[in-house]
Design an enzyme around this catalytic site. Structure first.
Site, PDB file in Angstrom:
ATOM      1  CG  ASP A  67      -0.142  -0.441   2.531  1.00  0.00           C
ATOM      2  OD1 ASP A  67       1.030  -0.598   2.715  1.00  0.00           O
ATOM      3  OD2 ASP A  67      -0.901  -0.926   3.165  1.00  0.00           O
ATOM      4  CG  ASN A 136      -9.044  -1.156  11.572  1.00  0.00           C
ATOM      5  OD1 ASN A 136      -8.065  -2.108  11.170  1.00  0.00           O
ATOM      6  ND2 ASN A 136      -9.143  -0.975  11.273  1.00  0.00           N
ATOM      7  CG  HIS A 138      -5.506  -2.694   9.012  1.00  0.00           C
ATOM      8  ND1 HIS A 138      -5.937  -0.609   9.394  1.00  0.00           N
ATOM      9  CD2 HIS A 138      -4.297  -2.321   8.695  1.00  0.00           C
ATOM     10  CE1 HIS A 138      -4.850  -0.245   8.994  1.00  0.00           C
ATOM     11  NE2 HIS A 138      -4.278  -1.608   8.953  1.00  0.00           N
ATOM     12  CD  GLU A 143      -8.883   1.133   7.432  1.00  0.00           C
ATOM     13  OE1 GLU A 143      -8.672  -0.341   8.681  1.00  0.00           O
ATOM     14  OE2 GLU A 143      -7.964   2.151   7.939  1.00  0.00           O
TER      15      GLU A 143
HETATM   16  C1  GLP Z   1      -0.594   0.205   8.390  1.00  0.00           C
HETATM   17  C2  GLP Z   1      -0.547  -0.482   7.045  1.00  0.00           C
HETATM   18  C3  GLP Z   1      -0.123  -1.886   7.477  1.00  0.00           C
HETATM   19  C4  GLP Z   1       0.372  -2.160   8.776  1.00  0.00           C
HETATM   20  C5  GLP Z   1      -0.685  -1.884  10.275  1.00  0.00           C
HETATM   21  C6  GLP Z   1       0.296  -2.672  11.425  1.00  0.00           C
HETATM   22  O1  GLP Z   1      -1.676   1.209   8.725  1.00  0.00           O
HETATM   23  N1  GLP Z   1      -1.008  -0.029   6.882  1.00  0.00           N
HETATM   24  O2  GLP Z   1       0.233  -2.605   6.155  1.00  0.00           O
HETATM   25  O3  GLP Z   1      -0.065  -3.941   8.998  1.00  0.00           O
HETATM   26  O4  GLP Z   1       0.090  -0.289  10.201  1.00  0.00           O
HETATM   27  O5  GLP Z   1       1.397  -1.350  11.669  1.00  0.00           O
HETATM   28  P1  GLP Z   1       2.300  -1.603  13.197  1.00  0.00           P
HETATM   29  O6  GLP Z   1       3.396  -2.387  12.524  1.00  0.00           O
HETATM   30  O7  GLP Z   1       2.727  -0.533  12.757  1.00  0.00           O
HETATM   31  O8  GLP Z   1       1.579  -1.557  14.179  1.00  0.00           O
END
Ligand code: GLP
Length: 242
Positions: A67, A136, A138, A143
């Protein structure tokens, strides 16, 4: 689903790096699906170390990232392109021309998404997809919703995601409200998926992902249907699973 419990974040990162290292060793021209966020940072550090020790070679590897924030340039230090350069690509011998991230500067979201799907198609799909997990549920920026989106699409980020990601920005207003993300079908077509989860704050959602119903309200729950998923999570993240 194979679930591996590790003592802590460090051990999770090392195990995850071993899986990626064996993928790249056994298939030198692997297509890696890569993730951002804080979770895979330790994994990338370990890969860099093994590369520097001469144990790994990324010269034939291709990568496609999950992304990108809509509207951020590759030079913006909050863009996912910048993150990947900084946390991995600049430190290993991957050919940057074969590292792909959605084009956050493409204003026409249909064009941005179509082009990204064409790239994924052209490189022949993903051998190993690395995933983090949003609070959440995702994956990428898919989402919670009432349907699973198939291919790359433009999403409106939820308030909880904006809240979770604001720690990386100076002010909350700076967090982009939209992103381009690979779709669920594309992720599910990956030959192998590696889901990384760390910390107590993700324990409930990881429980729902693994033990709850498969629902687009918890996007990662779809992984229950994939034939080749490895979950590597630390004790804290797995604390709600018996
Ligand atoms: C972002 C990314 C995701 C990632 C998520 C969790 O929103 N788009 O790909 O998995 O954050 O982040 P973290 O690893 O910092 O908890």
């Amino acid at each position: 689903m194979k679930i591996y419990k590790t003592r802590d974040y460090e051990a999770m990162s090392k195990k995850a790096a071993s899986v990626i290292a064996s993928q790249v060793t056994l298939k030198t021209d692997s297509v890696l699906g890569l993730a951002t966020g804080s979770t895979p940072v330790g994994t990338y550090k370990q890969l860099i170390q093994w590369y520097q020790e001469g144990l790994l070679d990324f010269s034939d590897v291709t990568s496609v990232n999950l992304d990108e924030y809509r509207g951020l340039s590759p030079e913006n230090d909050q863009s996912y392109r910048y993150f990947m350069n900084h946390n991995l690509f600049d430190h290993v011998n991957i050919d940057k021309n074969r590292t792909y991230v959605p084009d956050g500067l493409e204003k026409d979201s249909e064009v941005a998404c179509r082009k990204y799907d064409e790239i994924i198609e052209r490189v022949g799909g993903i051998d190993l997809q690395i995933l983090g997990l949003g609070h959440n549920g995702h994956i990428g920026f898919n989402e919670p919703s009432d349907c699973f989106e198939k291919t790359t699409h433009c999403v409106d980020l939820t308030e909880s995601t904006i809240e979770a990601n604001k720690r990386f920005f100076e002010k909350e207003e700076d967090v982009p409200r939209q992103a381009y993300t690979m779709g669920i079908q594309t992720i599910m077509k990956a030959k192998m998926i590696l889901l990384l989860v760390s910390g107590e704050g993700k324990a409930q959602i990881l429980h729902d992902v693994i033990c709850g119903p498969v629902t687009p309200n918890v996007p990662a729950s779809i992984l229950q249907m994939h034939p080749n998923v490895i979950v590597i999570a630390d004790e804290a993240a797995l604390s709600k699973i018996k």
